[in-house]
Scaffold this motif. Structure first.
Motif, PDB file in Angstrom:
ATOM      1  N   THR A  53     -89.490  28.233 -65.237  1.00 55.93           N
ATOM      2  CA  THR A  53     -88.496  29.294 -65.047  1.00 55.93           C
ATOM      3  C   THR A  53     -87.585  29.413 -66.262  1.00 55.93           C
ATOM      4  O   THR A  53     -87.034  28.419 -66.723  1.00 55.93           O
ATOM      5  N   ARG A  54     -87.425  30.629 -66.772  1.00 57.86           N
ATOM      6  CA  ARG A  54     -86.484  30.910 -67.860  1.00 57.86           C
ATOM      7  C   ARG A  54     -85.490  31.955 -67.372  1.00 57.86           C
ATOM      8  O   ARG A  54     -85.859  33.108 -67.124  1.00 57.86           O
ATOM      9  N   LEU A  55     -84.255  31.566 -67.211  1.00 63.29           N
ATOM     10  CA  LEU A  55     -83.241  32.474 -66.690  1.00 63.29           C
ATOM     11  C   LEU A  55     -82.728  33.414 -67.772  1.00 63.29           C
ATOM     12  O   LEU A  55     -82.525  33.012 -68.916  1.00 63.29           O
ATOM     13  N   THR A  56     -82.515  34.669 -67.394  1.00 63.56           N
ATOM     14  CA  THR A  56     -81.970  35.686 -68.296  1.00 63.56           C
ATOM     15  C   THR A  56     -80.761  36.339 -67.629  1.00 63.56           C
ATOM     16  O   THR A  56     -80.612  36.273 -66.399  1.00 63.56           O
ATOM     17  N   PRO A  57     -79.895  37.005 -68.397  1.00 67.38           N
ATOM     18  CA  PRO A  57     -78.650  37.541 -67.820  1.00 67.38           C
ATOM     19  C   PRO A  57     -78.836  38.660 -66.804  1.00 67.38           C
ATOM     20  O   PRO A  57     -78.018  38.793 -65.901  1.00 67.38           O
ATOM     21  N   LEU A  58     -79.849  39.491 -66.929  1.00 65.79           N
ATOM     22  CA  LEU A  58     -79.953  40.694 -66.093  1.00 65.79           C
ATOM     23  C   LEU A  58     -81.257  40.728 -65.303  1.00 65.79           C
ATOM     24  O   LEU A  58     -81.970  41.719 -65.292  1.00 65.79           O
ATOM     25  N   GLU A  59     -81.562  39.658 -64.634  1.00 66.75           N
ATOM     26  CA  GLU A  59     -82.788  39.576 -63.842  1.00 66.75           C
ATOM     27  C   GLU A  59     -82.428  39.419 -62.375  1.00 66.75           C
ATOM     28  O   GLU A  59     -81.555  38.646 -62.020  1.00 66.75           O
ATOM     29  N   GLY A  60     -83.102  40.168 -61.487  1.00 66.29           N
ATOM     30  CA  GLY A  60     -82.803  40.103 -60.065  1.00 66.29           C
ATOM     31  C   GLY A  60     -81.650  41.016 -59.703  1.00 66.29           C
ATOM     32  O   GLY A  60     -81.362  42.011 -60.386  1.00 66.29           O
ATOM     33  N   SER A  61     -80.956  40.694 -58.619  1.00 65.34           N
ATOM     34  CA  SER A  61     -79.836  41.515 -58.150  1.00 65.34           C
ATOM     35  C   SER A  61     -78.518  40.779 -58.351  1.00 65.34           C
ATOM     36  O   SER A  61     -78.430  39.565 -58.182  1.00 65.34           O
ATOM     37  N   LEU A  62     -77.499  41.546 -58.721  1.00 64.97           N
ATOM     38  CA  LEU A  62     -76.178  40.979 -58.960  1.00 64.97           C
ATOM     39  C   LEU A  62     -75.562  40.502 -57.650  1.00 64.97           C
ATOM     40  O   LEU A  62     -75.609  41.208 -56.636  1.00 64.97           O
ATOM     41  N   LEU A  63     -74.973  39.322 -57.637  1.00 68.80           N
ATOM     42  CA  LEU A  63     -74.327  38.804 -56.437  1.00 68.80           C
ATOM     43  C   LEU A  63     -73.092  39.639 -56.112  1.00 68.80           C
ATOM     44  O   LEU A  63     -72.266  39.907 -56.995  1.00 68.80           O
ATOM     45  N   SER A  64     -72.963  40.046 -54.850  1.00 68.13           N
ATOM     46  CA  SER A  64     -71.834  40.887 -54.451  1.00 68.13           C
ATOM     47  C   SER A  64     -70.516  40.113 -54.500  1.00 68.13           C
ATOM     48  O   SER A  64     -69.459  40.663 -54.785  1.00 68.13           O
ATOM     49  N   ASP A  65     -70.574  38.822 -54.211  1.00 68.30           N
ATOM     50  CA  ASP A  65     -69.390  37.965 -54.272  1.00 68.30           C
ATOM     51  C   ASP A  65     -69.777  36.684 -55.016  1.00 68.30           C
ATOM     52  O   ASP A  65     -70.581  35.879 -54.522  1.00 68.30           O
TER      53      ASP A  65
END
Length: 290
Positions: A53-65
């Motif tokens: 796994t390589r994490l990137t800043p804009l992957e998936g959905s933004l956490l609401s809180d």
């Protein structure tokens, strides 16, 4: 002031001791953390980071809180006081604290799953250790998939006891593996000088140069040979800083092969077998539950 006797618990740190050793852990702190987020019965993980796994800043959905994410990261940062095995993983998730996305939260849960399976792990310190300092320095060149910055890792041992470590992304992009290694060596040397001063204040003065291990031959050659500086002007300050301390006899740069590089744990993710081998080298042991 009052003498309260031998310390056994202080600010979440549990200290057990006998005539031959000390053992530091944060088992209760970890257990309370898992209970607070409802993960007492979560699935365990063999390593804190998935190597695939390589994490990137804009992957998936933004956490609401992001409040829970912030609280967990803060708690894990404090947990690294006795758990160097999660230092690199916490370093990764801390980079996304401003705007965490769902994969970043999943990475947090994996760290907690790993902690559940290693609840009673902690640092072992022998009371019979020789007061001889030595260090390891390494880097993961261009390891960040987003900005291609490298990660510096170092650790210091007093004989066999781990006393200092760091996993931190470098501020600039390195144009070669040698440059990345040299930046890591500069930070390690800076910590080395400070630890020498600290030990001296405590009445322990090193009688010889402190062994500093690195797995990059080019970086070691540059520190010993000024003619290399013309080809490395972009790292000239680091070159002179390290070279100065090598010449003074503060540090002795030594080469070691990749498979013996203890500090590799702080620069990248590993498969379970390699990860377990590195834990053994760090003297990160498991205590029996009380």
């Amino acid at each position: 002031m009052k003498d309260l006797g031998l310390v056994s618990y202080f600010l979440g740190l549990e200290i057990s001791q006998d005539s031959s050793s000390y053992f530091l852990t944060q088992a209760k702190y970890t257990s309370d953390l898992l209970a607070r987020v409802g993960l007492t019965d979560c699935k365990t993980a063999t390593t804190p980071v998935d190597p695939q796994t390589r994490l990137t800043p804009l992957e998936g959905s933004l956490l609401s809180d992001a409040t829970k994410y912030h609280q967990l990261v803060g708690s894990l940062v404090y947990l690294t006081v006795t758990r160097p095995d999660i230092a690199h993983a916490v370093h990764i998730v801390s980079q996304f604290i401003a705007a965490p996305y769902s994969p970043h939260y999943d990475a947090l849960i994996r760290i907690l799953g790993y902690l559940k399976g290693t609840l009673f792990h902690g640092l072992h310190y022998s009371a019979q250790s020789f007061l001889q300092l030595h260090a390891f320095s390494d880097t993961d060149w261009a390891g960040d998939p987003t900005d291609r910055r490298s990660t510096t890792g170092f650790c210091f041992f007093l004989d066999t006891s781990l006393i200092a470590w760091r996993s931190k992304k470098q501020t600039l992009v390195a144009r070669s593996s040698t440059e990345a290694e040299y930046h890591a060596l500069a930070h390690t040397t800076q910590e080395l000088v400070w630890l020498r001063w600290l030990l001296s204040d405590l009445g322990v003065s090193p009688s010889s140069a402190i062994n500093l291990y690195c797995d990059n031959q080019s970086a070691i050659h540059i520190a010993h040979n000024d003619v290399f500086h013309d080809r490395t002007k972009h790292i000239e300050i680091d070159c002179h800083f390290i070279g100065q301390h090598v010449t003074r006899g503060t540090a002795l740069l030594l080469f070691l092969t990749f498979d013996k590089q203890t500090v590799d744990l702080f620069t990248k993710a590993h498969l379970p077998r390699r990860f377990s081998d590195l834990l053994t080298k760090l003297k990160l042991l498991c205590a029996l539950p009380p």
